[in-house]
Structures are given as C-alpha cells and as structure tokens.
Design a protein around this motif. Structure first.
Motif, PDB file in Angstrom:
ATOM      1  N   TRP A 232       0.842  -1.203   0.000  1.00 55.02           N
ATOM      2  CA  TRP A 232       0.000   0.000   0.000  1.00 55.02           C
ATOM      3  C   TRP A 232       0.879   1.256   0.000  1.00 55.02           C
ATOM      4  O   TRP A 232       0.655   2.180  -0.780  1.00 55.02           O
ATOM      5  CB  TRP A 232      -0.917  -0.012   1.220  1.00 55.02           C
ATOM      6  N   ALA A 233       1.886   1.278   0.877  1.00 56.99           N
ATOM      7  CA  ALA A 233       2.784   2.444   0.937  1.00 56.99           C
ATOM      8  C   ALA A 233       3.559   2.598  -0.374  1.00 56.99           C
ATOM      9  O   ALA A 233       3.743   3.718  -0.862  1.00 56.99           O
ATOM     10  CB  ALA A 233       3.752   2.290   2.109  1.00 56.99           C
ATOM     11  N   ALA A 234       4.000   1.486  -0.954  1.00 55.61           N
ATOM     12  CA  ALA A 234       4.713   1.544  -2.234  1.00 55.61           C
ATOM     13  C   ALA A 234       3.793   2.032  -3.343  1.00 55.61           C
ATOM     14  O   ALA A 234       4.220   2.783  -4.227  1.00 55.61           O
ATOM     15  CB  ALA A 234       5.293   0.178  -2.579  1.00 55.61           C
ATOM     16  N   SER A 235       2.527   1.635  -3.296  1.00 54.04           N
ATOM     17  CA  SER A 235       1.558   2.110  -4.291  1.00 54.04           C
ATOM     18  C   SER A 235       1.364   3.614  -4.179  1.00 54.04           C
ATOM     19  O   SER A 235       1.284   4.313  -5.193  1.00 54.04           O
ATOM     20  CB  SER A 235       0.209   1.409  -4.111  1.00 54.04           C
ATOM     21  N   ASN A 236       1.298   4.115  -2.963  1.00 58.08           N
ATOM     22  CA  ASN A 236       1.174   5.562  -2.767  1.00 58.08           C
ATOM     23  C   ASN A 236       2.386   6.294  -3.334  1.00 58.08           C
ATOM     24  O   ASN A 236       2.250   7.354  -3.961  1.00 58.08           O
ATOM     25  CB  ASN A 236       1.009   5.895  -1.284  1.00 58.08           C
ATOM     26  N   THR A 237       3.569   5.737  -3.137  1.00 55.56           N
ATOM     27  CA  THR A 237       4.776   6.335  -3.697  1.00 55.56           C
ATOM     28  C   THR A 237       4.709   6.344  -5.221  1.00 55.56           C
ATOM     29  O   THR A 237       5.047   7.338  -5.857  1.00 55.56           O
ATOM     30  CB  THR A 237       6.022   5.569  -3.218  1.00 55.56           C
ATOM     31  N   MET A 238       4.275   5.235  -5.799  1.00 49.81           N
ATOM     32  CA  MET A 238       4.170   5.155  -7.258  1.00 49.81           C
ATOM     33  C   MET A 238       3.167   6.173  -7.799  1.00 49.81           C
ATOM     34  O   MET A 238       3.423   6.816  -8.816  1.00 49.81           O
ATOM     35  CB  MET A 238       3.755   3.746  -7.683  1.00 49.81           C
ATOM     36  N   ILE A 239       2.049   6.329  -7.114  1.00 48.05           N
ATOM     37  CA  ILE A 239       1.035   7.295  -7.544  1.00 48.05           C
ATOM     38  C   ILE A 239       1.609   8.708  -7.504  1.00 48.05           C
ATOM     39  O   ILE A 239       1.417   9.496  -8.428  1.00 48.05           O
ATOM     40  CB  ILE A 239      -0.236   7.179  -6.683  1.00 48.05           C
ATOM     41  N   ARG A 240       2.305   9.043  -6.422  1.00 43.74           N
ATOM     42  CA  ARG A 240       2.925  10.378  -6.331  1.00 43.74           C
ATOM     43  C   ARG A 240       3.930  10.595  -7.444  1.00 43.74           C
ATOM     44  O   ARG A 240       4.001  11.674  -8.030  1.00 43.74           O
ATOM     45  CB  ARG A 240       3.600  10.558  -4.964  1.00 43.74           C
ATOM     46  N   ARG A 241       4.710   9.577  -7.766  1.00 45.29           N
ATOM     47  CA  ARG A 241       5.708   9.722  -8.836  1.00 45.29           C
ATOM     48  C   ARG A 241       5.042   9.864 -10.199  1.00 45.29           C
ATOM     49  O   ARG A 241       5.514  10.609 -11.048  1.00 45.29           O
ATOM     50  CB  ARG A 241       6.661   8.533  -8.826  1.00 45.29           C
TER      51      ARG A 241
ATOM     52  N   ALA B  51      -3.949  22.104 -10.491  1.00 44.82           N
ATOM     53  CA  ALA B  51      -5.375  21.886 -10.220  1.00 44.82           C
ATOM     54  C   ALA B  51      -5.745  20.414 -10.267  1.00 44.82           C
ATOM     55  O   ALA B  51      -6.735  20.007  -9.682  1.00 44.82           O
ATOM     56  CB  ALA B  51      -6.222  22.652 -11.222  1.00 44.82           C
ATOM     57  N   ARG B  52      -4.960  19.584 -10.939  1.00 44.28           N
ATOM     58  CA  ARG B  52      -5.316  18.183 -11.101  1.00 44.28           C
ATOM     59  C   ARG B  52      -4.545  17.276 -10.167  1.00 44.28           C
ATOM     60  O   ARG B  52      -4.757  16.076 -10.165  1.00 44.28           O
ATOM     61  CB  ARG B  52      -5.066  17.750 -12.538  1.00 44.28           C
ATOM     62  N   GLN B  53      -3.635  17.797  -9.379  1.00 38.39           N
ATOM     63  CA  GLN B  53      -2.836  16.941  -8.515  1.00 38.39           C
ATOM     64  C   GLN B  53      -3.675  16.410  -7.370  1.00 38.39           C
ATOM     65  O   GLN B  53      -4.665  16.995  -6.975  1.00 38.39           O
ATOM     66  CB  GLN B  53      -1.634  17.691  -7.965  1.00 38.39           C
ATOM     67  N   GLY B  54      -3.250  15.295  -6.837  1.00 35.11           N
ATOM     68  CA  GLY B  54      -3.947  14.662  -5.727  1.00 35.11           C
ATOM     69  C   GLY B  54      -4.759  13.487  -6.218  1.00 35.11           C
ATOM     70  O   GLY B  54      -5.026  13.323  -7.385  1.00 35.11           O
ATOM     71  N   CYS B  55      -5.147  12.669  -5.288  1.00 34.11           N
ATOM     72  CA  CYS B  55      -5.906  11.477  -5.625  1.00 34.11           C
ATOM     73  C   CYS B  55      -7.390  11.794  -5.602  1.00 34.11           C
ATOM     74  O   CYS B  55      -7.927  12.245  -4.598  1.00 34.11           O
ATOM     75  CB  CYS B  55      -5.585  10.370  -4.632  1.00 34.11           C
ATOM     76  N   ARG B  56      -8.072  11.570  -6.684  1.00 36.25           N
ATOM     77  CA  ARG B  56      -9.498  11.860  -6.786  1.00 36.25           C
ATOM     78  C   ARG B  56     -10.343  10.610  -6.595  1.00 36.25           C
ATOM     79  O   ARG B  56     -11.530  10.631  -6.819  1.00 36.25           O
ATOM     80  CB  ARG B  56      -9.783  12.488  -8.140  1.00 36.25           C
ATOM     81  N   MET B  57      -9.707   9.528  -6.226  1.00 38.23           N
ATOM     82  CA  MET B  57     -10.408   8.267  -6.108  1.00 38.23           C
ATOM     83  C   MET B  57     -11.564   8.329  -5.109  1.00 38.23           C
ATOM     84  O   MET B  57     -12.611   7.757  -5.319  1.00 38.23           O
ATOM     85  CB  MET B  57      -9.432   7.161  -5.672  1.00 38.23           C
ATOM     86  N   PHE B  58     -11.388   9.056  -4.023  1.00 39.20           N
ATOM     87  CA  PHE B  58     -12.386   9.084  -2.971  1.00 39.20           C
ATOM     88  C   PHE B  58     -13.145  10.405  -2.881  1.00 39.20           C
ATOM     89  O   PHE B  58     -13.874  10.649  -1.959  1.00 39.20           O
ATOM     90  CB  PHE B  58     -11.747   8.784  -1.617  1.00 39.20           C
TER      91      PHE B  58
ATOM     92  N   ASP C 134       2.118  11.150 -10.700  1.00 43.90           N
ATOM     93  CA  ASP C 134       1.332  12.380 -10.704  1.00 43.90           C
ATOM     94  C   ASP C 134       2.194  13.631 -10.901  1.00 43.90           C
ATOM     95  O   ASP C 134       1.670  14.703 -11.156  1.00 43.90           O
ATOM     96  CB  ASP C 134       0.541  12.478  -9.396  1.00 43.90           C
ATOM     97  N   ARG C 135       3.515  13.495 -10.791  1.00 46.31           N
ATOM     98  CA  ARG C 135       4.403  14.646 -10.996  1.00 46.31           C
ATOM     99  C   ARG C 135       4.239  15.200 -12.403  1.00 46.31           C
ATOM    100  O   ARG C 135       4.024  14.483 -13.355  1.00 46.31           O
ATOM    101  CB  ARG C 135       5.855  14.242 -10.832  1.00 46.31           C
ATOM    102  N   GLY C 136       4.344  16.500 -12.498  1.00 52.16           N
ATOM    103  CA  GLY C 136       4.314  17.124 -13.809  1.00 52.16           C
ATOM    104  C   GLY C 136       2.926  17.499 -14.294  1.00 52.16           C
ATOM    105  O   GLY C 136       2.779  18.121 -15.330  1.00 52.16           O
ATOM    106  N   ARG C 137       1.896  17.129 -13.555  1.00 50.35           N
ATOM    107  CA  ARG C 137       0.541  17.524 -13.955  1.00 50.35           C
ATOM    108  C   ARG C 137       0.269  18.939 -13.479  1.00 50.35           C
ATOM    109  O   ARG C 137       0.888  19.411 -12.541  1.00 50.35           O
ATOM    110  CB  ARG C 137      -0.486  16.579 -13.336  1.00 50.35           C
ATOM    111  N   PRO C 138      -0.704  19.618 -14.080  1.00 51.60           N
ATOM    112  CA  PRO C 138      -1.074  20.955 -13.601  1.00 51.60           C
ATOM    113  C   PRO C 138      -1.512  20.902 -12.141  1.00 51.60           C
ATOM    114  O   PRO C 138      -2.073  19.904 -11.683  1.00 51.60           O
ATOM    115  CB  PRO C 138      -2.234  21.348 -14.513  1.00 51.60           C
TER     116      PRO C 138
END
Length: 186
Positions: free
Chosen positions: A158-167, A175-182, A169-173
């Motif tokens: 789970w922690a590794a998945s969060n790291t992968m998501i952050r990596r 306004a779109r950063q962050g997890c919108r899953m929930f 997500d880099r470079g996006r505008p």
C-alpha cells in the motif's frame, strides 16, 4: 516506458531491512537480528531498476539474508519477468548458485571497493536503499505492529503504491494533482 525502457522489468535489486516489532507481535513471527540488534521482523524487497516495488516478503528478523532471499527470489521468479537481481554482500554464497540452477535467475553481488572509506552510493544498489527509505518514511511502517506478516506485506505494498502514484502524478497541472479516487462529485 517514459524512461525509454521496456514495459516489463528484466533486472531488479534486492535488499532486506530489519524493523522493531511492537509488543503485540507474537513470538512465533518475530526474532532477534544480532547484527543490527533488533527484535522484530525482517522485510525482504525486490525493486525494479527504477526503485518501484516488485516483491515483498516479511519474516522473522532472526532469518539470515541468504535464507530469506530464497522465498523472495521464488516470488520474483513466479510473479515477474525479472531474471537478473543485484544484491549486497549479505546475499553471497550458495544462494547465487542455487538461484541460477533452480530459478534460472542470475544474482549478481555488488561489492564495495576495497579502498572505500565511509558511505558511498553504489550505482546498482541505491534504488533499493531509496525504496526502503521511502517505506520507512511511512509512519505505520517505522515499526511492525501487525500480528500477521501477510498484513505487514499488504501495508508495505500500500505504501509503495502511494509512492508510485505520487511519482506518476508529478508534472501535472496544480489543479489536477492529488488522488481523486475518494472525492465526491461536484
């Protein structure tokens, strides 16, 4: 693929990390790592050459690196196309021959130079060290609190998945950063 590499990794880097266990962790799944003076569990991980988690195995800290690596390499063989693994000197010995014979996997021991004094970054090993540091940065993984090692493995994934998501997500505008899953619509 963004790095100009094949989609599936062909090489990985393996290491282990001993962590203290909380009092609630049963004696049957904990042990004492005399080398690091830690009473708890040992995490064995394999990352790809970018440092992204491929396999994790959690065992008693009393397990020798070579013995714990057998289960880790078997999982790597079964669940990934990785057939070359870089490891430190703690994994040297019969493991190298055993992995080549039974798993068709090359374990290359990355040794430090004889004239090395102090800390030096090794090009083929720093990605797994960085990955372990990222995991330890997660508050829940600084110590092992789980009774079942399988739950510890799930929390590491789970922690590794969060790291992968952050990596990713880099470079996006902004306004779109962050997890919108929930997030809620609207």
């Amino acid at each position: 693929m963004a790095e100009g590499r094949e989609a599936e990794p062909s090489a990985g880097v393996m290491d282990s990390q001993s962590v203290n266990a909380a009092d609630m962790v049963g004696r049957d799944t904990r042990g004492y790592d005399a080398g690091k003076k830690i009473n708890g569990r040992k995490r064995f991980i394999v990352t790809n050459t970018l440092g992204l988690l491929v396999v994790v195995c959690v065992m008693s800290a009393s397990r020798q690196d070579r013995d714990g690596a057998k289960a880790t390499l078997l999982s790597t063989y079964l669940f990934s196309p990785i057939r070359q693994v870089f490891a430190d000197q703690g994994f040297a010995g019969r493991l190298v021959d055993s992995a080549a014979e039974t798993l068709n996997t090359t374990v290359e021991i990355v040794r430090k130079p004889a004239d090395q004094v102090g800390f030096v970054v090794h090009p083929k090993r720093w990605v797994v060290e960085r990955g372990l540091a990222w995991l330890t940065g997660d508050r829940r993984l600084a110590r092992d609190y789980e009774r079942d090692p399988a739950v510890s493995e799930a929390l590491i994934r789970w922690a590794a998945s969060n790291t992968m998501i952050r990596r990713l997500d880099r470079g996006r505008p902004a306004a779109r950063q962050g997890c919108r899953m929930f997030s809620t619509p609207g």
